[in-house]
Design a protein around this motif. Structure first.
Motif, PDB file in Angstrom:
ATOM      1  N   PRO A 263       0.818  -1.211   0.000  1.00 16.72           N
ATOM      2  CA  PRO A 263       0.000   0.000   0.000  1.00 16.72           C
ATOM      3  C   PRO A 263       0.853   1.264   0.000  1.00 16.72           C
ATOM      4  O   PRO A 263       1.997   1.279   0.452  1.00 16.72           O
ATOM      5  CB  PRO A 263      -0.760  -0.115   1.325  1.00 16.72           C
ATOM      6  N   TYR A 264       0.273   2.331  -0.531  1.00 16.94           N
ATOM      7  CA  TYR A 264       0.838   3.665  -0.403  1.00 16.94           C
ATOM      8  C   TYR A 264       0.066   4.396   0.695  1.00 16.94           C
ATOM      9  O   TYR A 264      -1.160   4.340   0.739  1.00 16.94           O
ATOM     10  CB  TYR A 264       0.722   4.440  -1.716  1.00 16.94           C
ATOM     11  N   PHE A 265       0.797   5.096   1.561  1.00 17.61           N
ATOM     12  CA  PHE A 265       0.176   5.879   2.617  1.00 17.61           C
ATOM     13  C   PHE A 265       0.415   7.361   2.334  1.00 17.61           C
ATOM     14  O   PHE A 265       1.562   7.776   2.119  1.00 17.61           O
ATOM     15  CB  PHE A 265       0.753   5.497   3.985  1.00 17.61           C
ATOM     16  N   ILE A 266      -0.655   8.131   2.290  1.00 20.00           N
ATOM     17  CA  ILE A 266      -0.555   9.562   2.037  1.00 20.00           C
ATOM     18  C   ILE A 266      -0.772  10.334   3.337  1.00 20.00           C
ATOM     19  O   ILE A 266      -1.439   9.849   4.251  1.00 20.00           O
ATOM     20  CB  ILE A 266      -1.548  10.020   0.952  1.00 20.00           C
ATOM     21  N   PHE A 267      -0.194  11.540   3.405  1.00 15.56           N
ATOM     22  CA  PHE A 267      -0.172  12.290   4.656  1.00 15.56           C
ATOM     23  C   PHE A 267      -0.719  13.698   4.484  1.00 15.56           C
ATOM     24  O   PHE A 267      -0.444  14.381   3.491  1.00 15.56           O
ATOM     25  CB  PHE A 267       1.262  12.385   5.194  1.00 15.56           C
ATOM     26  N   TYR A 268      -1.447  14.132   5.494  1.00 15.42           N
ATOM     27  CA  TYR A 268      -1.945  15.500   5.626  1.00 15.42           C
ATOM     28  C   TYR A 268      -1.001  16.339   6.484  1.00 15.42           C
ATOM     29  O   TYR A 268      -0.789  17.517   6.239  1.00 15.42           O
ATOM     30  CB  TYR A 268      -3.337  15.428   6.269  1.00 15.42           C
ATOM     31  N   HIS A 269      -0.415  15.710   7.516  1.00 13.78           N
ATOM     32  CA  HIS A 269       0.385  16.429   8.499  1.00 13.78           C
ATOM     33  C   HIS A 269       1.890  16.351   8.292  1.00 13.78           C
ATOM     34  O   HIS A 269       2.616  17.205   8.821  1.00 13.78           O
ATOM     35  CB  HIS A 269       0.097  15.884   9.906  1.00 13.78           C
ATOM     36  N   ASP A 270       2.387  15.364   7.616  1.00 22.29           N
ATOM     37  CA  ASP A 270       3.823  15.112   7.589  1.00 22.29           C
ATOM     38  C   ASP A 270       4.581  16.290   6.969  1.00 22.29           C
ATOM     39  O   ASP A 270       4.235  16.766   5.890  1.00 22.29           O
ATOM     40  CB  ASP A 270       4.125  13.830   6.809  1.00 22.29           C
ATOM     41  N   ALA A 271       5.629  16.751   7.645  1.00 22.51           N
ATOM     42  CA  ALA A 271       6.409  17.885   7.154  1.00 22.51           C
ATOM     43  C   ALA A 271       7.449  17.475   6.120  1.00 22.51           C
ATOM     44  O   ALA A 271       8.028  18.334   5.450  1.00 22.51           O
ATOM     45  CB  ALA A 271       7.102  18.583   8.320  1.00 22.51           C
ATOM     46  N   LYS A 272       7.686  16.178   5.957  1.00 24.17           N
ATOM     47  CA  LYS A 272       8.722  15.712   5.037  1.00 24.17           C
ATOM     48  C   LYS A 272       8.156  14.965   3.844  1.00 24.17           C
ATOM     49  O   LYS A 272       8.561  15.210   2.701  1.00 24.17           O
ATOM     50  CB  LYS A 272       9.711  14.799   5.775  1.00 24.17           C
ATOM     51  N   TYR A 273       7.222  14.050   4.079  1.00 26.70           N
ATOM     52  CA  TYR A 273       6.730  13.172   3.017  1.00 26.70           C
ATOM     53  C   TYR A 273       5.276  13.471   2.654  1.00 26.70           C
ATOM     54  O   TYR A 273       4.449  13.769   3.518  1.00 26.70           O
ATOM     55  CB  TYR A 273       6.814  11.705   3.451  1.00 26.70           C
TER      56      TYR A 273
END
Length: 296
Positions: A263-273
């Motif tokens: 799976p791919y995990f997407i982020f709302y909060h991550d400052a790097k990814y």
């Protein structure tokens, strides 16, 4: 199998997942929250190796809505922190260093807030929901007036009638201007074919995650069950979680139990990814898209 995709860099990132789906991260503002609270009982010597911390013991957390373009529609995951809704005290306490620039991000895509068809809210905490409305005179009006706003019904109920603990993040000014647009659902909702909102609880009673399974995609937005890549271990949950044991169990199910499917995990909060694909044993990052820091 890896997803066939193209990544376009334009100071914000667009990910052409396949012929059916494009994701674009918009600029929704920045908070800097207490690192100890964000990692709960995990000792600082451990979590600080995975995520940078400033001299105030704060970690940078983006609040960047994710635009899904699919079937000729514009769907938004989360809403950013908005503009003009925080006092000086709140700005200091939440470490807000930048408010929302969603309008500007949409303009780069030749879109306006009126072009958003739906907003998928994983939960209604202030750092996710404040961007749904803006002050106008003595009241608040919708930022996305043509959008249907989807939220799990338990979350919507608590948003309007918070308890002693949750009243510190569920604010009246964040629902009064948008309540006519809200469409609550219970348990699970297929917003459009193969894009689902799934109730998990844990972080809040009505917390949900999002699964995008269009074409050859297998993309998960874990929201605040895994707000950053550093929260990958199941036991690394937030002190802010209302039901931490539930968070752990849901992370085991949807993160650790899903790794064999790449799976791919997407982020709302991550400052790097922006997104990550872990190895099947979870010990390394196989693929990622890093945030573009140009023009910041």
């Amino acid at each position: 199998m890896p997803i066939l995709k193209e990544v376009v860099s334009m100071a914000m990132e667009s990910w052409h997942v396949n012929e059916e789906v494009t994701l674009t991260w918009l600029d929704g503002g920045v908070t800097n929250m207490d690192g100890g609270a964000m990692f709960g009982v995990v000792p600082k010597p451990l979590w600080s190796k995975r995520y940078p911390v400033n001299d105030k013991n704060q970690i940078e957390l983006r609040s960047d809505p994710i635009l899904i373009q699919v079937d000729g529609m514009n769907l938004l995951i989360e809403a950013g922190i908005g503009n003009g809704k925080f006092s000086e005290k709140a700005i200091r306490n939440y470490g807000i260093t930048s408010e929302s620039k969603v309008d500007e991000s949409l303009k780069k895509l030749n879109l306006t807030p009126e072009d958003i068809d739906a907003v998928l809210m994983t939960h209604m905490h202030f750092d996710h929901v404040s961007g749904l409305s803006r002050p106008e005179g003595d009241s608040f009006v919708s930022v996305f007036p043509n959008a249907t706003i989807y939220v799990e019904e338990r979350e919507w109920d608590e948003m309007r009638e918070p308890n002693m603990r949750s009243k510190n993040t569920y604010f009246r000014e964040n629902w009064e201007g948008i309540e006519a647009q809200v469409k609550p659902y219970k348990g699970q909702l297929e917003v459009v074919p193969d894009i689902r909102m799934i109730h998990t609880g844990g972080h809040s009673n009505g917390h949900a995650i999002i699964h995008i399974n269009r074409g050859n995609a297998n993309i998960w937005h874990m929201a605040d069950l895994m707000p950053t890549h550093a929260h990958f271990p199941s036991l690394w949950v937030l002190a802010y979680d209302d039901y931490p044991v539930t968070s752990i169990m849901q992370k085991e199910k949807y993160i650790q139990g899903n790794l064999e499917n790449s799976p791919y995990f997407i982020f709302y909060h991550d400052a790097k990814y922006r997104y990550i694909r872990f190895s099947q044993d979870g010990k390394s990052i196989e693929e990622s898209l890093k945030r573009n820091r140009e023009n910041e």
